[in-house]
Write a protein that holds these residues in place. Structure first.
Motif, PDB file in Angstrom:
ATOM      1  N   LEU A   4       0.825  -1.202   0.000  1.00  0.00           N
ATOM      2  CA  LEU A   4       0.000   0.000   0.000  1.00  0.00           C
ATOM      3  C   LEU A   4       0.862   1.256   0.000  1.00  0.00           C
ATOM      4  CD1 LEU A   4      -2.746   1.372   0.180  1.00  0.00           C
ATOM      5  CD2 LEU A   4      -2.621   1.108   2.680  1.00  0.00           C
ATOM      6  N   SER A   5       1.913   1.272   0.798  1.00  0.00           N
ATOM      7  CA  SER A   5       2.790   2.436   0.846  1.00  0.00           C
ATOM      8  C   SER A   5       3.478   2.656  -0.488  1.00  0.00           C
ATOM      9  CB  SER A   5       3.831   2.262   1.956  1.00  0.00           C
ATOM     10  OG  SER A   5       3.199   2.122   3.203  1.00  0.00           O
ATOM     11  N   ARG A   6       3.882   1.570  -1.135  1.00  0.00           N
ATOM     12  CA  ARG A   6       4.547   1.705  -2.417  1.00  0.00           C
ATOM     13  C   ARG A   6       3.601   2.267  -3.471  1.00  0.00           C
ATOM     14  NH1 ARG A   6       7.227  -3.651  -4.549  1.00  0.00           N
ATOM     15  NH2 ARG A   6       5.010  -4.222  -4.590  1.00  0.00           N
ATOM     16  N   LEU A   7       2.350   1.830  -3.418  1.00  0.00           N
ATOM     17  CA  LEU A   7       1.368   2.336  -4.362  1.00  0.00           C
ATOM     18  C   LEU A   7       1.021   3.799  -4.068  1.00  0.00           C
ATOM     19  CD1 LEU A   7      -1.071  -0.709  -4.637  1.00  0.00           C
ATOM     20  CD2 LEU A   7       0.484   0.107  -6.398  1.00  0.00           C
ATOM     21  N   PRO A  14      -1.837  11.058  -6.520  1.00  0.00           N
ATOM     22  CA  PRO A  14      -2.144  11.969  -5.413  1.00  0.00           C
ATOM     23  C   PRO A  14      -1.948  11.303  -4.060  1.00  0.00           C
ATOM     24  CG  PRO A  14      -3.878  12.029  -7.077  1.00  0.00           C
ATOM     25  CD  PRO A  14      -2.990  10.871  -7.417  1.00  0.00           C
ATOM     26  N   SER A  15      -1.674  12.120  -3.087  1.00  0.00           N
ATOM     27  CA  SER A  15      -1.484  11.617  -1.729  1.00  0.00           C
ATOM     28  C   SER A  15      -2.767  10.970  -1.208  1.00  0.00           C
ATOM     29  CB  SER A  15      -1.078  12.771  -0.815  1.00  0.00           C
ATOM     30  OG  SER A  15      -0.962  12.340   0.517  1.00  0.00           O
ATOM     31  N   LYS A  16      -2.617   9.878  -0.466  1.00  0.00           N
ATOM     32  CA  LYS A  16      -3.698   9.108   0.136  1.00  0.00           C
ATOM     33  C   LYS A  16      -4.493   8.288  -0.882  1.00  0.00           C
ATOM     34  CE  LYS A  16      -4.514  12.397   3.889  1.00  0.00           C
ATOM     35  NZ  LYS A  16      -5.537  13.233   4.595  1.00  0.00           N
ATOM     36  N   LYS A  28     -12.847   7.093   0.637  1.00  0.00           N
ATOM     37  CA  LYS A  28     -12.788   7.148   2.099  1.00  0.00           C
ATOM     38  C   LYS A  28     -11.459   7.693   2.614  1.00  0.00           C
ATOM     39  CE  LYS A  28     -16.034   3.322   2.689  1.00  0.00           C
ATOM     40  NZ  LYS A  28     -16.283   2.001   3.318  1.00  0.00           N
ATOM     41  N   VAL A  29     -11.026   8.810   2.017  1.00  0.00           N
ATOM     42  CA  VAL A  29      -9.788   9.435   2.482  1.00  0.00           C
ATOM     43  C   VAL A  29     -10.051  10.876   2.916  1.00  0.00           C
ATOM     44  CG1 VAL A  29      -8.213   7.962   1.165  1.00  0.00           C
ATOM     45  CG2 VAL A  29      -9.200  10.024   0.100  1.00  0.00           C
ATOM     46  N   SER A  30     -11.303  11.212   3.197  1.00  0.00           N
ATOM     47  CA  SER A  30     -11.708  12.516   3.742  1.00  0.00           C
ATOM     48  C   SER A  30     -11.324  13.691   2.841  1.00  0.00           C
ATOM     49  CB  SER A  30     -11.098  12.716   5.146  1.00  0.00           C
ATOM     50  OG  SER A  30     -11.505  11.676   6.015  1.00  0.00           O
ATOM     51  N   PRO A  35      -8.351  16.136  -5.875  1.00  0.00           N
ATOM     52  CA  PRO A  35      -6.886  16.264  -5.829  1.00  0.00           C
ATOM     53  C   PRO A  35      -6.334  16.937  -7.084  1.00  0.00           C
ATOM     54  CG  PRO A  35      -7.581  14.055  -5.209  1.00  0.00           C
ATOM     55  CD  PRO A  35      -8.793  14.735  -5.748  1.00  0.00           C
ATOM     56  N   GLU A  36      -5.220  17.594  -6.918  1.00  0.00           N
ATOM     57  CA  GLU A  36      -4.525  18.203  -8.049  1.00  0.00           C
ATOM     58  C   GLU A  36      -3.663  17.152  -8.751  1.00  0.00           C
ATOM     59  OE1 GLU A  36      -4.880  21.234  -9.076  1.00  0.00           O
ATOM     60  OE2 GLU A  36      -5.995  22.160  -7.409  1.00  0.00           O
ATOM     61  N   ASN A  37      -3.273  17.452  -9.977  1.00  0.00           N
ATOM     62  CA  ASN A  37      -2.344  16.611 -10.739  1.00  0.00           C
ATOM     63  C   ASN A  37      -2.807  15.159 -10.810  1.00  0.00           C
ATOM     64  OD1 ASN A  37      -0.627  18.869 -11.050  1.00  0.00           O
ATOM     65  ND2 ASN A  37       0.297  18.444  -9.045  1.00  0.00           N
ATOM     66  N   LEU A  38      -4.005  14.968 -11.315  1.00  0.00           N
ATOM     67  CA  LEU A  38      -4.513  13.620 -11.488  1.00  0.00           C
ATOM     68  C   LEU A  38      -3.780  12.915 -12.625  1.00  0.00           C
ATOM     69  CD1 LEU A  38      -8.305  14.447 -11.141  1.00  0.00           C
ATOM     70  CD2 LEU A  38      -6.854  13.318  -9.438  1.00  0.00           C
ATOM     71  N   PRO A  39      -3.531  11.620 -12.517  1.00  0.00           N
ATOM     72  CA  PRO A  39      -2.795  10.886 -13.561  1.00  0.00           C
ATOM     73  C   PRO A  39      -3.511  10.952 -14.900  1.00  0.00           C
ATOM     74  CG  PRO A  39      -2.938   9.593 -11.550  1.00  0.00           C
ATOM     75  CD  PRO A  39      -3.856  10.759 -11.360  1.00  0.00           C
ATOM     76  N   ALA A  40      -2.788  11.305 -15.932  1.00  0.00           N
ATOM     77  CA  ALA A  40      -3.368  11.445 -17.262  1.00  0.00           C
ATOM     78  C   ALA A  40      -3.775  10.112 -17.863  1.00  0.00           C
ATOM     79  CB  ALA A  40      -2.369  12.138 -18.180  1.00  0.00           C
ATOM     80  N   THR A  41      -3.246   9.020 -17.339  1.00  0.00           N
ATOM     81  CA  THR A  41      -3.543   7.693 -17.895  1.00  0.00           C
ATOM     82  C   THR A  41      -4.796   7.066 -17.301  1.00  0.00           C
ATOM     83  OG1 THR A  41      -2.101   6.670 -16.244  1.00  0.00           O
ATOM     84  CG2 THR A  41      -1.108   7.259 -18.369  1.00  0.00           C
ATOM     85  N   SER A  42      -5.460   7.741 -16.391  1.00  0.00           N
ATOM     86  CA  SER A  42      -6.610   7.160 -15.684  1.00  0.00           C
ATOM     87  C   SER A  42      -7.765   6.898 -16.649  1.00  0.00           C
ATOM     88  CB  SER A  42      -7.072   8.074 -14.559  1.00  0.00           C
ATOM     89  OG  SER A  42      -6.043   8.268 -13.611  1.00  0.00           O
ATOM     90  N   ALA A  43      -8.270   5.699 -16.596  1.00  0.00           N
ATOM     91  CA  ALA A  43      -9.477   5.330 -17.347  1.00  0.00           C
ATOM     92  C   ALA A  43     -10.646   5.113 -16.393  1.00  0.00           C
ATOM     93  CB  ALA A  43      -9.239   4.067 -18.172  1.00  0.00           C
TER      94      ALA A  43
END
Length: 471
Positions: A4-7, A14-16, A28-30, A35-43
């Motif tokens: 989990l920490s590595r991921l 983004p953090s968390k 569930k990360v409040s 978040p800023e700078n979302l991964p461009a590869t997200s589907a």
């Protein structure tokens, strides 16, 4: 925990949040903001179960391949026009369990590829009439568990490419149902139109509608037959199961096999109309043909002058409806693979706007000008005598004029002329004399005389004793 920490601290994630290939999970990360700078590869992106209250414009501009977006269980109260402006590839959008109150057309107007829209469990009280008409590929819309009291069912007739198979309006606050609008919907929509668990008032039209759907085997009725209830006489404690009991429908004479004809369609002159070929055949491997009221055959893609167009799903588009387009249209659908064909009739009425609709501002202005001109003429030529008693008295020796009366005019009618060599003949006319303003104590030599032609029998005798003014 090590994994989990590595991921979590992967570059660009983004953090968390958890990033894996084309997946982004921030559940569930409040979170209170996206978040800023979302991964461009997200589907696929999951931001559910947070405290996000708003979405900034163009926040998805750098994610061109996003197909799935989950925003359920947040605190969204409204959406901006540009919230989903760049999500042109989005297929699945989950906005359920938020605080949304309205649904407007601008929210989803760029989501041309969207197939599933989840809006259930919100506080929605109003859905704009054309809110879903830009969703060319929409298949499922979930609006259950909201506060809706009405819905523009007729707008579902004009979907650009109707693939809609599920429209869930269950568990809302519908007290009345527009049976005619609902009956005119295509069969493939009615098969997935869920209306159960609404406080509908019991009436024969509702009973006939649902009984007909049950007889045709529509899934929306068969799967929730127990939940289709209504309130007898509108009383909340008198709940009746529509399809399981005749209580409350004693005066409704309809058999389960009785056909309820779909009402015709109405359109204003010059407007566009989409007419669905309401058959149960699948769109794949099915060809469509329409026959007009004039018995003209309309083959795909349409006629030569482009007044008619047949879409791939069989929908007939009348570009600009004209009065001669009224009548009964017949759709013939043929599926050669299934060795089956079906027909569907639609009665179309093309009508002009109502008189109050066509009475526009320009006509009102013109009428006002005409009335003003009439009033001006009446004032100029039919002004009543300002000194009525003076008109009735015989002429006397003129006295020196006063300053106040020298600027006035007198209107008098001439009586029948007396006999004499210099007298005027009494005829079917009356003469009205306008005296010029008195100047320097004398009357002008050439007064203006206006002759009004009226019927001598109906002329008023009020001025019969008034002497002729000699010049």
């Amino acid at each position: 925990m090590h994994i989990l920490s590595r991921l979590t601290f992967t570059s660009g994630c983004p953090s968390k949040c958890i990033c894996a290939s084309d997946l982004l999970s921030c559940t569930k990360v409040s979170l209170t903001n996206v978040p800023e700078n979302l991964p461009a590869t997200s589907a696929s992106m999951d931001l559910s179960h947070n405290s996000i209250a708003s979405l900034r414009d163009d926040w998805l501009a750098n994610i061109p391949h996003l197909h799935i977006l989950r925003l359920s269980h947040n605190r969204l109260k409204s959406l901006s026009v540009g919230a989903f402006r760049n999500a042109t590839e989005l297929r699945h959008l989950d906005l359920s369990s938020n605080h949304l109150q309205t649904v407007q057309m601008e929210f989803f107007q760029t989501l041309f590829r969207l197939e599933e829209l989840l809006l259930y469990n919100n506080f929605i009280t109003y859905v704009e009439e054309m809110a879903f008409n830009r969703l060319a590929n929409i298949r499922k819309i979930y609006l259950s568990w909201n506060n809706l009291t009405s819905f523009a069912f007729s707008s579902m007739q004009n979907l650009t490419n109707p693939h809609l198979r599920t429209l869930d309006l269950s568990s809302n606050k519908f007290a009345e149902l527009p049976v005619e609008e609902v009956s005119s919907l295509p069969a493939f929509i009615k098969n997935g139109l869920y209306l159960h668990n609404n406080p509908l008032t019991c009436n024969c039209a509702l009973f006939m509608l649902l009984s007909h759907w049950e007889h045709r085997g529509f899934s929306s009725v068969l799967e929730f037959s127990q939940e289709h209830t209504c309130l007898y006489m509108g009383k909340r404690r008198a709940v009746v199961r529509i399809l399981k009991s005749q209580s409350g429908f004693d005066n409704c004479s309809v058999g389960l096999g009785q056909h309820i004809p779909d009402p015709g369609l109405k359109v204003l002159v010059g407007k566009r109309l989409m007419v669905t070929c309401n058959t149960s055949l699948p769109q794949e491997n099915t060809t469509f043909l329409w026959i007009s009221p004039a018995y003209d055959f309309i083959f795909p893609p349409g006629n030569s002058n482009q007044s008619f167009k047949i879409h791939p799903n069989g929908t007939l588009e009348i570009h600009k409806a004209q009065p001669w387009n009224s009548g009964v249209y017949l759709c013939i659908a043929v599926n050669r693979r299934l060795s089956y064909n079906a027909t569907h009739e639609v009665n179309i009425t093309v009508h002009f706007p109502k008189p109050e609709e066509s009475f526009n501002t320009g006509l009102t202005t013109l009428l006002g000008c005409v009335v003003s001109l009439v009033l001006v003429f009446i004032y100029l030529y039919m002004t009543p005598c300002r000194c009525f008693r003076c008109c009735l008295k015989p002429p006397q020796t003129p006295s020196p004029p006063q300053e106040s009366s020298a600027q006035s005019s007198i209107l008098c009618g001439t009586p029948p002329a007396t006999e004499g060599p210099n007298s005027r003949k009494a005829g079917a006319s009356r003469h009205v004399v306008f005296l010029e303003p008195i100047k320097e104590g004398r009357v002008e030599k050439h007064p203006k005389i206006l002759q009004l032609r009226t019927d001598s029998d109906s002329a008023s005798s009020v001025f019969s004793d008034i002497p002729i003014v000699q010049t």
